[in-house]
Scaffold this active site. Structure first.
Site, mmCIF file in Angstrom:
data_model
loop_
_atom_site.group_PDB
_atom_site.id
_atom_site.type_symbol
_atom_site.label_atom_id
_atom_site.label_comp_id
_atom_site.label_asym_id
_atom_site.label_seq_id
_atom_site.Cartn_x
_atom_site.Cartn_y
_atom_site.Cartn_z
ATOM 1 N N ARG A 1 2.500 130.032 107.333
ATOM 2 C CA ARG A 1 1.140 129.975 106.238
ATOM 3 C C ARG A 1 2.026 130.080 104.741
ATOM 4 O O ARG A 1 1.343 130.837 103.889
ATOM 5 C CB ARG A 1 0.296 130.997 106.234
ATOM 6 C CG ARG A 1 -0.822 131.121 107.225
ATOM 7 C CD ARG A 1 -1.633 129.383 107.521
ATOM 8 N NE ARG A 1 -2.424 129.560 108.359
ATOM 9 C CZ ARG A 1 -2.496 129.082 109.549
ATOM 10 N NH1 ARG A 1 -1.227 128.845 109.960
ATOM 11 N NH2 ARG A 1 -3.307 129.256 110.543
ATOM 12 N N SER B 1 -9.422 131.913 107.911
ATOM 13 C CA SER B 1 -8.691 133.484 108.000
ATOM 14 C C SER B 1 -8.156 134.072 106.688
ATOM 15 O O SER B 1 -7.676 133.539 105.848
ATOM 16 C CB SER B 1 -7.237 133.281 108.784
ATOM 17 O OG SER B 1 -7.545 132.655 110.143
ATOM 18 N N GLU C 1 -4.187 136.029 103.012
ATOM 19 C CA GLU C 1 -3.864 134.837 103.236
ATOM 20 C C GLU C 1 -4.361 133.830 102.007
ATOM 21 O O GLU C 1 -3.481 133.316 101.237
ATOM 22 C CB GLU C 1 -4.178 134.044 104.414
ATOM 23 C CG GLU C 1 -3.447 132.713 104.626
ATOM 24 C CD GLU C 1 -4.097 132.028 105.837
ATOM 25 O OE1 GLU C 1 -4.705 131.063 105.500
ATOM 26 O OE2 GLU C 1 -4.141 132.279 107.019
HETATM 27 N N1 EPU Z 1 -9.740 138.123 118.580
HETATM 28 C C1 EPU Z 1 -10.429 139.210 118.859
HETATM 29 N N2 EPU Z 1 -11.646 139.308 118.009
HETATM 30 C C2 EPU Z 1 -11.907 138.611 117.020
HETATM 31 C C3 EPU Z 1 -11.000 137.546 116.618
HETATM 32 C C4 EPU Z 1 -10.069 137.296 117.364
HETATM 33 O O1 EPU Z 1 -10.342 140.016 119.755
HETATM 34 O O2 EPU Z 1 -12.918 138.929 116.204
HETATM 35 C C5 EPU Z 1 -8.639 137.900 119.410
HETATM 36 C C6 EPU Z 1 -8.729 136.777 120.330
HETATM 37 O O3 EPU Z 1 -9.697 137.006 121.277
HETATM 38 C C7 EPU Z 1 -7.447 136.183 120.551
HETATM 39 C C8 EPU Z 1 -6.830 136.518 119.400
HETATM 40 O O4 EPU Z 1 -7.345 137.792 118.881
HETATM 41 O O5 EPU Z 1 -7.179 136.533 121.822
HETATM 42 C C9 EPU Z 1 -6.431 135.527 118.582
HETATM 43 O O6 EPU Z 1 -7.633 134.615 117.864
HETATM 44 P P1 EPU Z 1 -7.854 133.364 117.609
HETATM 45 O O7 EPU Z 1 -7.567 132.478 118.785
HETATM 46 O O8 EPU Z 1 -9.350 132.959 117.106
HETATM 47 O O9 EPU Z 1 -6.894 133.040 116.631
HETATM 48 P P2 EPU Z 1 -6.438 133.699 115.303
HETATM 49 O O10 EPU Z 1 -5.133 134.261 115.558
HETATM 50 O O11 EPU Z 1 -7.274 134.835 114.921
HETATM 51 C C10 EPU Z 1 -5.099 131.843 114.173
HETATM 52 C C11 EPU Z 1 -5.066 131.068 112.792
HETATM 53 C C12 EPU Z 1 -6.478 130.351 112.612
HETATM 54 C C13 EPU Z 1 -6.463 129.399 113.578
HETATM 55 C C14 EPU Z 1 -6.304 130.073 115.089
HETATM 56 C C15 EPU Z 1 -6.179 128.900 116.218
HETATM 57 C C16 EPU Z 1 -3.879 132.728 111.038
HETATM 58 C C17 EPU Z 1 -3.883 133.806 110.262
HETATM 59 N N3 EPU Z 1 -5.147 132.388 111.773
HETATM 60 O O12 EPU Z 1 -6.049 132.679 114.096
HETATM 61 O O13 EPU Z 1 -6.283 129.692 111.359
HETATM 62 O O14 EPU Z 1 -7.369 128.380 113.490
HETATM 63 O O15 EPU Z 1 -5.068 130.845 115.293
HETATM 64 O O16 EPU Z 1 -4.726 128.431 116.027
HETATM 65 O O17 EPU Z 1 -2.785 132.371 111.733
HETATM 66 C C18 EPU Z 1 -6.871 129.843 109.018
HETATM 67 O O18 EPU Z 1 -5.496 129.918 108.790
HETATM 68 O O19 EPU Z 1 -7.735 129.982 107.906
HETATM 69 C C19 EPU Z 1 -7.194 129.742 110.411
HETATM 70 C C20 EPU Z 1 -8.445 129.811 110.814
#
Ligand code: EPU
Length: 341
Positions: free
Chosen positions: A164, A239, A335
């Site tokens: 990012r 995010s 972010e």
């Molecule tokens: N999780 C929870 N509770 C929540 C949210 C997430 O327990 O409320 C857990 C999920 O169960 C999972 C883990 O956290 O095990 C990761 O969650 P998720 O797969 O939703 O992905 P993320 O790490 O929260 C990142 C990116 C997103 C991208 C997704 C999918 C960043 C900051 N965010 O989110 O990017 O869509 O992976 O690849 O790296 C963005 O940058 O705006 C964005 C949406």
């Protein structure tokens, strides 16, 4: 033609914050760059470059020259047996370009479908989702540099891409204006399915070897729609925090207290923690602080219910950062960019 006007920016930021710019111009064509550069040279206020407004927190009053990048279009620069080089104007909608690429049989961007914003903004924060990042597909970035008043073509390895992050995000605000992005896309279809949610999606799970690029786009759109709020319905900037990176020792200590903590191995013995998991565990999911709050389906997304401003967003962001630091000893980095003027 490039006469600045005062402008309400509420329709131009996906958080939907009320924001009023004192001076605003739209860049419709690369041909306007010399005139724009003259305007910037004479400008006494800060310069702010605005794309799709999906990664910014705008103040109520923006005393700045806001340049809204709105040039559209796409052309093939070069095509070979296994790839194409495509140049896309910065103001082109990101998702519209992803759909166009898939329809043409140009591959690589499928997992990045439905990300809000413009093509020109994509390299700034190196957008990423479902196991890929745009940097992997950027051949070069064509950008105007205001200090030296020249157009540059920066090759991918000169863009300082990170998680990012890029040199455009770290540069002084208003120094660079991305005019177009050149993508190197594959004509051979090879899905990237490392991300568990994608593997589990019925379209992917049932297709086997016959899986098409359209199906992956559909699956990605379904997953995003299930978890992430549509900015047209509920203001948000995706995010709101980066996933923090810790070392083995810190992960080990955290795991002893929180055996279910979500962590992804990175190079050099580092681990990326799921910030959404930390915020969720801390009880923030679905909570409101006045006009803003934490999304009830994805704790990493802050939402604006209406009537809020940058100060309300900052107060919530700070409260979450302090709580997460107190509980887990982990620093959450915001972010979206706080725009000032
Ligand atoms: N999780 C929870 N509770 C929540 C949210 C997430 O327990 O409320 C857990 C999920 O169960 C999972 C883990 O956290 O095990 C990761 O969650 P998720 O797969 O939703 O992905 P993320 O790490 O929260 C990142 C990116 C997103 C991208 C997704 C999918 C960043 C900051 N965010 O989110 O990017 O869509 O992976 O690849 O790296 C963005 O940058 O705006 C964005 C949406």
């Amino acid at each position: 033609m490039l006469e600045p006007i005062s402008q309400d920016l509420q329709p131009f930021n996906t958080l939907g914050l009320a924001s009023f710019a004192s001076r605003y111009v739209r860049l419709q064509s690369v041909g306007d760059l010399p005139a724009l550069s003259r305007l910037v040279r004479q400008e006494t206020q800060p310069v702010v470059v605005l794309g799709g407004g999906s990664n910014v927190v705008l103040p109520e009053r923006l005393d700045a020259l806001v340049i809204h990048v709105a040039n559209q279009g796409c052309r093939v620069v070069h095509s070979a047996s296994d790839h194409v080089l495509v140049q896309v104007q910065a103001g082109h909608g990101w998702h519209a370009f992803v759909l166009h690429a898939v329809a043409q049989g140009w591959h690589g961007l499928e997992n990045l479908a439905l990300i809000p914003g413009t093509v020109g903004a994509a390299p700034v924060q190196n957008i990423g989702a479902y196991g890929t990042e745009v940097a992997r597909h950027v051949h070069s970035v064509v950008a105007w540099n205001f200090p030296d008043q020249r157009l540059h073509e920066l090759q991918s390895d000169e863009c300082g891409f990170g998680y990012r992050d890029s040199l455009f995000k770290r540069a002084r605000p208003g120094d660079w204006l991305i005019v177009a992005v050149r993508f190197r896309l594959q004509t051979l279809w090879q899905p990237v399915l490392a991300y568990p949610d994608l593997q589990r999606h019925p379209l992917v799970a049932n297709a086997g070897q016959a899986l098409t690029a359209d199906q992956v786009v559909q699956a990605v759109c379904d997953i995003r729609r299930a978890k992430l709020p549509d900015p047209a319905v509920l203001g948000n900037a995706g995010s709101f925090f980066k996933n923090p990176v810790v070392d083995t020792q810190q992960l080990h200590t955290l795991r002893q207290r929180y055996p279910d903590i979500v962590a992804y191995a990175q190079p050099e013995g580092r681990y990326k923690l799921a910030a959404g998991w930390l915020i969720d565990q801390a009880g923030w999911k679905g909570r409101r602080m006045g006009p803003v709050g934490v999304h009830d389906r994805q704790a990493l997304v802050l939402v604006h219910h209406g009537g809020g401003n940058a100060a309300a967003v900052a107060a919530l962001s700070r409260a979450i950062q302090e709580d997460i630091f107190r509980r887990f000893g982990v620093v959450l980095e915001q972010e979206p960019v706080n725009v000032t003027g």
